[in-house]
Design a protein around this motif. Structure first.
Motif, mmCIF file in Angstrom:
data_model
loop_
_atom_site.group_PDB
_atom_site.id
_atom_site.type_symbol
_atom_site.label_atom_id
_atom_site.label_comp_id
_atom_site.label_asym_id
_atom_site.label_seq_id
_atom_site.Cartn_x
_atom_site.Cartn_y
_atom_site.Cartn_z
ATOM 1 N N UNK A 1 0.849 -1.195 0.000
ATOM 2 C CA UNK A 1 0.000 0.000 0.000
ATOM 3 C C UNK A 1 0.886 1.246 0.000
ATOM 4 N N UNK A 2 0.359 2.364 -0.473
ATOM 5 C CA UNK A 2 1.133 3.608 -0.454
ATOM 6 C C UNK A 2 1.343 4.045 0.989
ATOM 7 N N UNK B 1 10.858 -0.336 -2.247
ATOM 8 C CA UNK B 1 9.962 -1.318 -1.615
ATOM 9 C C UNK B 1 10.180 -1.307 -0.099
ATOM 10 N N UNK B 2 11.437 -1.199 0.310
ATOM 11 C CA UNK B 2 11.727 -1.131 1.764
ATOM 12 C C UNK B 2 11.102 0.114 2.367
ATOM 13 N N UNK B 3 11.238 1.232 1.636
ATOM 14 C CA UNK B 3 10.684 2.498 2.148
ATOM 15 C C UNK B 3 9.158 2.416 2.253
ATOM 16 N N UNK B 4 8.542 1.739 1.306
ATOM 17 C CA UNK B 4 7.078 1.562 1.353
ATOM 18 C C UNK B 4 6.720 0.713 2.560
ATOM 19 N N UNK B 5 7.483 -0.341 2.728
ATOM 20 C CA UNK B 5 7.202 -1.292 3.792
ATOM 21 C C UNK B 5 7.328 -0.646 5.165
ATOM 22 N N UNK B 6 8.304 0.258 5.299
ATOM 23 C CA UNK B 6 8.508 0.869 6.610
ATOM 24 C C UNK B 6 7.842 2.248 6.679
ATOM 25 N N UNK B 7 6.991 2.523 5.682
ATOM 26 C CA UNK B 7 6.197 3.742 5.696
ATOM 27 C C UNK B 7 7.060 5.004 5.812
#
Ligand code: GLA
Length: 378
Positions: free
Chosen positions: A195-196, A274-280
């Motif tokens: 998710x964004x 993807x990591x940045x998305x995952x960790x918001x």
């Protein structure tokens, strides 16, 4: 749109359609010109989509009226010697590819309408291919398999249209999911959905500089990447490590060196995104988007002054985390990650800034992540 297309079909052909299918355009958040190098891409479906209503006609012809370009065209599904040059070359290409791979075909009458601006770099042609595949699956009665149909559409692009693109556009149009961007490993088509970041929205900014990948420098970039892989003795740039590249880069032709550097760094950025998305972490994601644009501008040389100005204007606005060109480049659209509360202001000011500096109108819109190919009347 469903009622509208059913009514329009009836007006045109004097009968109700049997099936209505739709497929979205796409925006790629990061991972550009990596798909045909077996790398990583991070696209999502957008609110703009392509619709097609059909009815089997019992002949060996597809008759198709496109409202978007207000034109009628047709092609044979038994004889492919006449190669179409208009927009219908995309569905004709998928028919040819389906046949080549042993799928049954059936003639139909079709009526299409949609909202994806043509030549905007938002994959209007991939959506057209996917609705074509979906129509044939219903008309000829074979099972719908989104990944296989994305592959068929890519084959149509590569071997019928003559564009050596990767699978990103066709695949995301087929498999996109509501509320999620999808990290795709183009080597094995493994996907991960994200998710964004909370409180952010995606803004798409069309420069209205038409991009046509066919006959453009796109195939040259493909060729340069293949030369880069060959120089390192690997099948694709995915198999080349950054360490080895840095060690041996001096021996390369300077243009090829830049192209390879972009692909390797862009793959790394897509994974970090993807990591940045995952960790918001929207700040990190935005920074990676900015870096991606720079790499596409300087190393891959697929940006243009309008895309540079659009992204500069976007970045100047309050609430903008980052901005980059999206898709093949040479015109088309840019994408930005924006804090929700500032999105309206950011969109207005970016469009004003763009027009002031280029004299051209921008088309700016906000989009959620939308679902892939769907059967709306089955
Ligand atoms: C176009 C192609 C895709 C991809 C992008 C660049 O959209 O169709 O396959 O290569 O350009 O990332």
């Amino acid at each position: 749109m469903l009622n509208q297309i059913i009514a329009a079909f009836k007006d045109t052909y004097g009968a109700d359609p049997e099936f209505v299918v739709r497929s979205p355009g796409r925006v790629n958040l990061i991972g550009e010109h990596t798909d045909y190098n077996d790398g990583f891409v991070f696209p999502m479906g957008i609110v703009y989509d392509q619709w097609l209503a059909i009815r089997k006609n019992g002949t060996d012809r597809v008759n198709w009226y496109s409202k978007d370009v207000d034109s009628n065209d047709s092609f044979s599904i038994s004889d492919f010697s006449e190669k179409k040059k208009s927009w219908i070359q995309f569905p004709q290409g998928v028919a040819w590819a389906l046949k080549d791979y042993g799928y049954p075909l059936a003639g139909f009458d079709g009526y299409s309408m949609g909202t994806i601006p043509i030549g905007s770099g938002l994959s209007s042609s991939a959506a057209l291919e996917l609705v074509g595949c979906a129509a044939f699956s219903r008309a000829a009665g074979f099972a719908w398999d989104p990944v296989k149909m994305a592959r068929i559409s890519r084959i149509a692009d590569n071997r019928w249209i003559g564009l050596n693109n990767g699978i990103m556009d066709q695949l995301i149009s087929a498999i996109a999911e509501e509320g999620k961007a999808i990290l795709i490993d183009c080597r094995d088509l493994h996907t991960q959905k994200f998710p964004l970041p909370d409180g952010t929205v995606i803004v798409v900014m069309n420069t209205n500089v038409k991009h046509s990948l066919i006959g453009s420098a796109y195939n040259d970039r493909h060729e340069e990447c293949m030369r880069g892989a060959k120089a390192f003795g690997v099948d694709s740039l995915r198999d080349l490590s950054i360490e080895r590249f840095e060690r041996d880069a001096d021996d390369l032709d300077p243009v090829i060196r830049k192209r390879v550097r972009h692909v390797l760094s862009e793959n790394r950025r897509a994974l970090e995104a993807a990591k940045a998305m995952d960790s918001d972490e929207p700040e990190r994601l935005g920074q990676l988007m900015d870096e991606s644009h720079e790499s596409l501008r300087v190393d891959f040389e697929v940006s243009c002054p309008e895309l540079d100005i659009m992204t500069e204007e976007a970045r100047r606005q309050r609430g903008c985390y980052g901005a980059r060109m999206t898709g093949g480049g040479f015109g088309g659209s840019a994408v930005a990650l924006v804090k929700k509360e500032f999105a309206e202001e950011m969109m207005t000011k970016t469009a004003i800034g763009y027009e002031r500096r280029t004299g051209k109108k921008a088309t700016v819109f906000m989009t959620q992540a939308c679902k892939g190919t769907s059967f709306e009347l089955n």
